[in-house]
Design an enzyme around this catalytic site. Structure first.
Site, PDB file in Angstrom:
ATOM      1  N   CYS B  35       1.474  -1.026  -0.108  1.00  0.00           N
ATOM      2  CA  CYS B  35       0.401   0.389   0.279  1.00  0.00           C
ATOM      3  C   CYS B  35       0.917   0.869  -0.253  1.00  0.00           C
ATOM      4  O   CYS B  35       0.074   2.584   0.030  1.00  0.00           O
ATOM      5  CB  CYS B  35      -0.577   0.217   1.049  1.00  0.00           C
ATOM      6  SG  CYS B  35      -1.571  -1.996   1.607  1.00  0.00           S
ATOM      7  N   CYS B 107      -2.190   9.680   6.509  1.00  0.00           N
ATOM      8  CA  CYS B 107      -1.052   9.366   7.002  1.00  0.00           C
ATOM      9  C   CYS B 107      -1.574   9.819   8.107  1.00  0.00           C
ATOM     10  O   CYS B 107      -0.404   9.477   9.459  1.00  0.00           O
ATOM     11  CB  CYS B 107       0.200  10.470   6.630  1.00  0.00           C
ATOM     12  SG  CYS B 107       1.196  10.066   4.849  1.00  0.00           S
TER      13      CYS B 107
END
Ligand SMILES: Cc1ncc(COP(=O)(O)O)c(C=O)c1O
Ligand code: FES
Lengths: 398, 282
Positions: B35, B107
């Site tokens: 990913c 993130c």
């Protein structure tokens, strides 16, 4: 001032000083419109045709076969749409999975709007299988559009063979040669390519100007409608300064062409060999030989590409990456995926693309900075064990 | 180039608390190399001092903002009890860094999840909340539970936002309808009374008919006729409008698909959002 080492020439190039100089008068004294009846404007018509000749000379075309556009993307659009419009009863297009978005996204759009598109795959080295192309051809195939050189890996396709196949079947062959023009010798007179796209800013002319070569006798309908410019094939008042610049850039490219195969290739090879030798977790993406002389695409396994780019940026090195984070999407580059590059490597790919303006000293500078950057990111990475295992294996092979 | 704040750049270039804790009390791990980012978080608790987090370290594979978010998280949790740390949201991590570009919010979500996974690991639970549920996005292995959570916590309303926050939908796009479904479900239950203005009064069938006819005459037929085509209104049944196309535009299958969606878009713009256009062959 911070040092700048620009090795992202497949993204864009600096405008050559000679090109800028040639352009400047057309911003100041010579600002007329080439379509005007008065000499002040009308004289520019001749200048544009001189530029057309310069472009034609670089690729071995005759000037009447060149139309100026706003760049590679427009040339691709004009070629593809113009061919389809001129041949309305045929509905099948062949392209590849590794084209630039200018071709790929257009083809995907067409696929949703009445056309059928076959996208040919590539192997792990980025090469095409011509048998697959043969097999894809149908009675209603109207266009084959395949690039000459891949912008990410530099891998070259066998365009003459493709053109030969197209010609035997009476199919138009458009070639996106944006990355090849100026880097490889081209002679359309001896070639089987029917149409070629080229873009100014990849060969030291400004951004926003390009050209489309259309072989005499190839059916084409104009894409941009309006006035009678470019012999009724591309409407819009000419971008005079940029066209002059493109002409000059093509003349320079012709002069410097041998250097691409000698100087530029030598620098690229040195950069590539030293990185691959020093960094045991690195691997080359793309065929080693069938490739542009200026491009190298290297993956650092288990290290993420955007982080590498940001650290390179800190020391003034400009490159690019096929990692998901930089592509603006969440998946790594479509080119690397089509080649089946494993995820561990695709996310850590860096492309260095050189030009004749790069120096050996710059190559040394990059080679010196890569190892500490990779080491630093390795230390942060949760995959340090995997990297070490990989490095041990690589060291054993050496 | 991403527009990173100075603080993101600082935490990327000089990450705090990189490393491992050999005798960690809790280890959290999220993401996968496929990913494009992964994070391992180590926590050391101070048993004498009410189980406060005495030390935190991390290792990250990821882009600049992934590294910065992980490092920021370690700074934020040190000195907190697990209960206090648990209250940190992904938005808190982004705020700590002076904000993240929208496309990079995932993130901060990864940081939050690593923390949850570490706490669950300490408490001996098997899976942190985000790992439960059924997978909705196969490309990135994201579950309905996780999507629902980022939607609620960050008040997301579009699929694009969901992709920015947890990557779901960023690959083949085939899960987009499902993600939209989750968004719709969340806001239908939770905020409709506040967030969505009162529904316009129900349109009478007669009025709807009139508007459809007007729109076709004014905005649709003239355009079709310019290209040598035309269309007829056949019937309206509830919110389904049946039409048929004539002339040059009816000849090619491709243009019919476009036609249907343009006609539908115009009718939705001028009549009501709920309309669906169906083509009937005459
Ligand atoms: C192979 C290829 N085709 C087309 C283009 C588009 O050219 P332009 O940027 O001039 O629109 C590019 C440049 O990015 C390219 O590399
Ligand atoms: S399944 Fe979600 S993007 Fe492919």
């Amino acid at each position: 001032m911070k040092r700048l080492v620009y090795v992202d020439n497949n993204a864009t190039t600096r405008v050559a000083p000679e090109v800028l100089e040639a352009m400047l008068p057309y911003f100041t004294e010579l600002y007329g419109n080439p379509s005007s009846m008065h000499t002040f404007g009308g004289q520019l018509y001749k200048k544009i045709n001189q530029a057309r000749e310069q472009v034609a000379n670089l690729i071995g075309a005759s000037p009447q076969e060149i139309i100026f556009t706003s760049g590679g993307t427009e040339s691709d659009n004009a070629a593809i749409r113009g061919t389809l419009e001129a041949n309305p009863d045929k509905k099948h297009i062949i392209t590849t999975r590794v084209e630039h978005p200018a071709v790929l996204n257009l083809c995907q759009y067409l696929a949703q709007n009445g056309y059928e598109v076959t996208e040919l795959g590539v192997d792990s080295q980025g090469l095409l299988d011509l048998d697959e192309l043969h097999g894809a051809i149908r009675d209603d195939t109207v266009l084959i559009t395949i690039m000459y050189a891949n912008n990410e890996t530099g891998v070259l396709f066998p365009v003459e063979e493709i053109g030969q196949i197209a010609r035997e079947k009476g199919i138009t062959f458009h070639c996106d040669a944006v990355q090849a023009v100026g880097k490889l010798p081209l002679d359309v007179g001896k070639s089987t390519m029917d149409m070629i796209s080229l873009s100014g800013h990849k060969l030291h002319a400004p951004k926003g100007v390009g050209a489309l070569y259309i072989r005499k006798g190839v059916r084409f309908k104009p894409f941009m409608l309006g006035g009678h410019h470019e012999n009724n094939r591309r409407a819009g008042t000419e971008n005079v300064p940029s066209i002059i610049g493109l002409g000059m850039a093509c003349e320079l490219a012709r002069k410097h062409l041998p250097e691409e195969q000698t100087k530029v290739r030598k620098l690229r090879d040195k950069l590539e060999n030293l990185i691959l030798y020093q960094m045991l977790n690195s691997r080359l993406n793309g065929h080693k030989i069938l490739r542009l002389p200026n491009t190298t695409n290297i993956s650092f396994e288990y290290v993420e590409g955007e982080a590498i780019l940001l650290l390179l940026n800190e020391v003034g090195i400009c490159a690019s990456s096929g990692s998901a984070c930089t592509s603006g999407s969440l998946e790594p580059s479509h080119v690397l995926r089509a080649m089946g590059v494993p995820f561990t490597a695709a996310h850590g790919s860096i492309r260095f693309s050189l030009s004749r303006y790069n120096t050996e000293e710059e190559v040394d500078y990059i080679v010196e900075h890569i190892p500490p950057i990779i080491r630093r990111l390795k230390e942060i990475s949760p995959y340090s064990a995997e990297i070490e295992e990989l490095e041990l294996k690589a060291a054993a092979r050496k | 180039m991403w527009d990173y704040t100075d603080k993101v750049k600082d935490y990327f270039l000089h990450p705090r608390n990189v490393g491992e804790i050999k005798d960690a009390d809790a280890v959290g791990e999220v993401g996968a190399i496929a990913c494009g980012d992964a994070l391992r978080l180590y926590l050391k608790l101070d048993k004498k001092n009410g189980n406060r987090i005495a030390d935190a370290k991390f290792k990250t594979f990821g882009c600049g903002s992934a590294i910065a978010s992980a490092s920021a998280l370690t700074e934020m949790v040190i000195g907190k009890t697990l209960e206090e740390a648990e209250k940190i949201t992904n938005q808190d991590i982004a705020d700590f860094l002076g904000g993240l570009p929208p496309e990079k919010m995932h993130c901060s979500v990864m940081g939050k999840e690593a923390l949850e996974s570490a706490i669950a690991n300490y408490r001996g639970y098997k899976a942190a909340p985000a790992e439960e549920g059924v997978i909705v996005c196969k490309c990135f292995g994201v579950t309905d539970v996780k999507i629902e959570r980022v939607v609620k916590e960050n008040r997301l309303t579009t699929v694009e936002q969901v992709t920015n926050y947890c990557k779901a939908g960023g690959g083949c796009k085939s899960c987009h309808p499902d993600i939209q479904g989750i968004i719709d479900k969340v806001w239908e239950k939770e905020v409709k009374p506040v967030a969505i203005p009162a529904k316009p009064k129900k349109m009478s069938n007669l009025r709807k008919m009139q508007l459809i006819q007007e729109t076709i005459e004014r905005d649709i037929r003239p355009v079709l006729m310019m290209d040598g085509g035309d269309m007829d209104l056949i019937d309206v049944d509830g919110n389904t409008v049946y039409v048929s196309f004539r002339g040059s535009c009816a000849e090619c299958a491709g243009s019919r698909v476009t036609l249907k969606s343009t006609v539908e878009a115009k009718l939705r713009e001028f009549v009501t959002e709920e309309l669906v256009v169906e083509e009937v062959n005459q």
